[in-house]
Design a protein around this motif. Structure first.
Motif, short mmCIF file in Angstrom:
data_model
loop_
_atom_site.label_atom_id
_atom_site.label_comp_id
_atom_site.label_asym_id
_atom_site.label_seq_id
_atom_site.Cartn_x
_atom_site.Cartn_y
_atom_site.Cartn_z
N ALA A 1 39.10 32.66 42.96
CA ALA A 1 38.86 33.72 43.94
C ALA A 1 40.07 34.64 44.08
O ALA A 1 39.94 35.87 44.05
CB ALA A 1 38.49 33.12 45.29
N GLY A 2 41.24 34.06 44.23
CA GLY A 2 42.43 34.87 44.36
C GLY A 2 42.72 35.68 43.11
O GLY A 2 43.12 36.85 43.18
N ARG A 3 42.50 35.08 41.96
CA ARG A 3 42.74 35.80 40.70
C ARG A 3 41.73 36.93 40.51
O ARG A 3 42.06 37.97 39.95
CB ARG A 3 42.69 34.82 39.52
N THR A 4 40.50 36.73 40.99
CA THR A 4 39.50 37.79 40.89
C THR A 4 39.90 38.98 41.75
O THR A 4 39.77 40.13 41.33
CB THR A 4 38.11 37.26 41.30
N VAL A 5 40.38 38.72 42.96
CA VAL A 5 40.86 39.81 43.82
C VAL A 5 41.98 40.57 43.13
O VAL A 5 41.99 41.81 43.08
CB VAL A 5 41.33 39.27 45.18
N LEU B 1 41.28 48.77 40.08
CA LEU B 1 41.10 49.89 41.01
C LEU B 1 42.38 50.69 41.20
O LEU B 1 42.34 51.82 41.70
CB LEU B 1 40.62 49.36 42.37
N GLY B 2 43.51 50.10 40.83
CA GLY B 2 44.78 50.78 41.00
C GLY B 2 45.24 50.86 42.44
O GLY B 2 45.99 51.77 42.83
N ARG C 1 34.02 43.35 45.10
CA ARG C 1 34.17 44.81 45.00
C ARG C 1 33.57 45.52 46.20
O ARG C 1 34.08 46.53 46.68
CB ARG C 1 33.53 45.32 43.71
N ALA C 2 32.45 44.98 46.71
CA ALA C 2 31.80 45.58 47.89
C ALA C 2 32.64 45.44 49.14
O ALA C 2 32.54 46.25 50.07
CB ALA C 2 30.43 44.96 48.10
N LEU C 3 33.51 44.41 49.17
CA LEU C 3 34.34 44.17 50.34
C LEU C 3 35.69 44.86 50.25
O LEU C 3 36.31 45.21 51.25
CB LEU C 3 34.57 42.67 50.52
N MET C 4 36.17 45.05 49.01
CA MET C 4 37.53 45.55 48.80
C MET C 4 37.62 47.07 48.89
O MET C 4 38.69 47.63 49.04
CB MET C 4 38.03 45.08 47.43
#
Length: 200
Positions: free
Chosen positions: A135-139, A146-147, A197-200
């Motif tokens: 999870a952390g690595r995906t974030v 996204l930069g 992605r929807a949350l970030m």
């Protein structure tokens, strides 16, 4: 278990969920054909089918189970009680119903079953060096793509010991996943990508 900077984002996973495991134990022990908007795999290890409970596994009990599940799998429960792995009481089915008879017949063994699964989860987590996991690595990967850094968010993970890789987004900030999915880095990364992605 929390991942991430609490000032920016948080992914909370307290291990196998006792309430949801109990619901699924009742379903599996009785062979209950519970309706749902999405299929829920069996628990693992498999729960033995109890022949003496079949008489109570009625269509009415199945409908009651579905409503019971929907009440249990809501983000409000985690908001009120963040550590759902604790021994807090759960709301049982209505007295006098077929579902309550099933619940009363197996609730003690269901809790014993869950206790063993939680011990296994704890041992597995201690053996892993990277508690942040996929999870952390995906974030971090999405932030790089996204930069920018992530917007603040919180995601609650309800984990279940199911017999296959399975996951579903229940609410914007609540997912239910199997341990098999959570610990498969590639599969978990793929599952989490669109949700995060929807949350970030």
């Amino acid at each position: 278990m929390r991942h991430g900077n609490t000032l920016s984002w948080e992914i909370r996973n307290s291990g196998p969920d006792r309430h949801l495991s109990t619901l699924l134990y009742v379903r599996d022990a009785a062979g209950l054909a519970a309706p749902a908007d999405y299929p829920l795999p069996p628990l693992a290890p498999a729960v033995p089918l109890r022949a003496e409970l079949v008489a109570h596994a009625t269509a009415a009990a199945a409908e009651e189970w579905s409503a019971w599940w929907e009440r249990a799998v809501t983000i409000d429960r985690w908001s009120q009680q963040p550590d759902v792995s604790s021994v807090q009481s759960m709301d049982p089915p209505e007295p006098g119903t077929a579902l309550r008879a099933l619940f009363d017949a197996v609730v003690d063994e269901a809790h014993d079953w869950h206790r063993k699964r939680f011990e296994e989860f704890r041992d597995r987590r201690l053996r892993r060096r990277d508690h942040g996991g996929t999870a952390g690595r995906t974030v971090e990967r999405i932030e790089q793509e996204l930069g920018r850094t992530s917007a603040p968010f919180r995601l609650q993970v309800a984990m279940l010991p199911l017999d296959r890789k399975w996951g579903r987004r229940i609410e914007a900030d609540l997912i239910v996943v199997s341990e098999e999915l959570w610990y498969d880095e590639d599969a978990c990364d793929l599952f989490l990508d669109r949700i995060l992605r929807a949350l970030m």
